[in-house]
Design a protein around this motif. Structure first.
Motif, short mmCIF file in Angstrom:
data_model
loop_
_atom_site.label_atom_id
_atom_site.label_comp_id
_atom_site.label_asym_id
_atom_site.label_seq_id
_atom_site.Cartn_x
_atom_site.Cartn_y
_atom_site.Cartn_z
N TYR A 126 -82.62 -53.19 -77.88
CA TYR A 126 -81.40 -52.42 -78.17
C TYR A 126 -81.51 -51.03 -77.55
N VAL A 127 -80.51 -50.69 -76.76
CA VAL A 127 -80.55 -49.43 -76.01
C VAL A 127 -79.31 -48.60 -76.35
N SER A 128 -79.37 -47.32 -75.97
CA SER A 128 -78.29 -46.39 -76.33
C SER A 128 -77.09 -46.50 -75.41
N ASP B 274 -70.08 -49.88 -68.54
CA ASP B 274 -68.97 -50.83 -68.66
C ASP B 274 -68.61 -51.41 -67.29
N PRO C 47 -65.56 -59.17 -72.78
CA PRO C 47 -65.10 -59.11 -74.17
C PRO C 47 -65.68 -60.25 -75.00
N TYR C 48 -66.19 -61.26 -74.35
CA TYR C 48 -66.67 -62.45 -75.04
C TYR C 48 -68.20 -62.49 -75.00
N LYS D 194 -70.43 -64.06 -76.69
CA LYS D 194 -71.10 -65.35 -76.78
C LYS D 194 -71.25 -65.99 -75.40
N MET E 152 -76.25 -52.82 -76.32
CA MET E 152 -75.94 -51.73 -77.25
C MET E 152 -75.58 -52.32 -78.60
N LEU E 153 -75.86 -51.55 -79.64
CA LEU E 153 -75.39 -51.92 -80.98
C LEU E 153 -74.11 -51.17 -81.28
N CYS E 154 -73.25 -51.77 -82.07
CA CYS E 154 -72.03 -51.12 -82.51
C CYS E 154 -72.37 -50.06 -83.55
N GLY E 155 -71.74 -48.90 -83.46
CA GLY E 155 -71.94 -47.86 -84.46
C GLY E 155 -72.81 -46.73 -83.97
#
Lengths: 351, 72
Positions: free
Chosen positions: B9-11, B15, B49-50, B52, B69-72
């Motif tokens: 998990y990275v910061s 996009d 956007p998908y 999975k 990235m993690l949400c939040g």
């Protein structure tokens, strides 16, 4: 207390707060409205609180799943310490079962051998080493690692750092009160308005979340609200109007409302991502009830990223996708017309 | 069958998906990929956007590590 080995092989020795022994070795966990009653050997729905020999233990204490430096705007917090960098962290587990959770890989499981081991002192030391201004509890639900969070917050404040958090709001009032006294700002999700929609999205009723939002406002902790706009679920005009009206009339028109894009994932991979036009429609609903600060980083042309003065409409905080480009406030007021902009730490972070 | 990749998990991850892609996300499942040959190997940057579909694709490619990235 004897050391206990969880199924995942992780050792746990941290006694949990907000626990009550109710006889016959059963303990009640009073962190969230689920109020799990756990017999010896049982684990709460959050995956990280365990009854070991009649004592409630937290396995998420000191075991973050992710630690990184991120802008405070990513939480999102737009009216709290703009430009601040945060040391962001979260531990495994969650008390909700959101069908659309982007972080399910870490939120819908217990602590794992692979998770980091960092005591509170190491987190604060890391924050100071990185030169950040804030520590942020995020990624997962902070109340499932509340003992860890409270100790970090105390140490952080002693070291001159600010402490902020993201939460799902599904908490009991004593926990909210305790957190309100050790945090500087919080963003809480209002994931849906209609009870069946909230239940479908999160697995829990919405009423406790509404109570938390109101309690946080009463306690004076700086509050921002986030709603994921889910196509075909909480995106109808009546539901958007109801959420906007609740925020405006109950929490106040100055409460920032963040509209987030839903991404098809986890158990809701069958519907499309939220379109920019749908987010704009939701923002229009908010404006119609008089909310002054409505944001979405997921619409084009930066239309909902900046903070505008509600009086003269001048841009007072200019933002990129999830960072502040320029804070133009003068001691928290609009430079052009002098209007006070609500928030916390707005003046201190200007540059 | 490729082995399971390790997750990190990275910061920040850049996009590749645009706002226009989201406007038509209900019509098609877009995945954008950028492959870069680096001094030590090949780096694949992927966005969709998908999530999975993206995960499935990267696993089929046999990548050893997936950063996200993690949400939040």
């Amino acid at each position: 207390m004897s050391e206990w080995l969880a199924p995942s092989g992780v050792t746990h020795v941290q006694k949990a707060l907000f626990a009550e022994s109710i006889g016959n070795g059963v303990v009640a966990c009073h962190v969230c409205p689920r109020e799990c009653h756990l017999g010896p050997g049982q684990t709460g729905r959050c995956h990280v609180r365990h009854n070991v020999d009649g004592v409630l233990l937290s396995s998420s204490y000191g075991r973050p799943v992710a630690v990184g430096v991120e802008p405070i705007e990513k939480k999102p917090l737009f009216h709290a310490f703009p430009c601040a960098r945060t040391l962001s962290l979260g531990a495994a587990g969650c008390n909700l079962t959101c069908a659309y959770c982007l972080n399910a890989a870490v939120a819908q499981r217990g602590v794992d051998r692979s998770d980091d081991q960092r005591p509170p002192e190491a987190i604060v030391e890391e924050a100071l080493t990185q030169g950040v201004e804030c520590i942020a509890f995020t990624y997962t639900e902070l109340t499932t690692f509340v003992e860890y969070a409270l100790e970090i917050a105390d140490l952080a404040h002693d070291a001159g750092l600010r402490v902020v958090a993201k939460s799902n709001g599904f908490l009991l009032p004593p926990v909210v009160s305790r957190l309100a006294h050790c945090l500087d700002a919080i963003n809480i999700d209002l994931k849906a308005w209609l009870p069946d929609h909230h239940l479908k999205l999160t697995g829990v009723p919405v009423e406790p979340v509404l109570e938390t939002l109101q309690l946080v406002r009463r306690l004076g902790l700086w509050l921002e609200v986030t709603t994921p706009i889910v196509p075909g679920l909480n995106d109808t005009p009546p539901e958007l109007d109801a959420m906007a009206d609740f925020i405006a009339s109950t929490l106040g028109r100055d409460t920032p409302w963040h509209l987030l894009r839903f991404y098809p994932t986890h158990r809701m991979a069958d519907r499309p991502a939220t379109s920019p036009s749908l987010l704009m429609r939701a923002a229009d609903a908010a404006a119609n009830v008089g909310l002054r600060y409505v944001y979405s980083r997921d619409v084009p042309e930066d239309r909902l990223r900046h903070t505008r003065c509600p009086e003269c409409r001048d841009i007072v905080i200019e933002r990129g996708h999830d960072w502040t480009i320029r804070n133009k406030l003068n001691h928290g007021t609009c430079q052009r017309c002098g209007t006070q902009i609500p928030g916390v730490g707005l003046a201190a972070a200007s540059h | 069958m490729p082995s399971q990749p390790a997750w990190r998990y990275v910061s920040h991850v850049p996009d590749l998906i645009t706002e226009e892609d989201y406007e038509v996300a209900h019509q098609r499942k877009t995945v954008r990929i950028r492959v870069t040959v680096t001094g030590t190997g090949v780096e694949i940057l992927a966005d969709s956007p998908y999530a999975k579909e993206l995960d499935t694709l990267l696993k089929q490619l046999g990548v050893p590590v997936i950063e996200r990235m993690l949400c939040g």
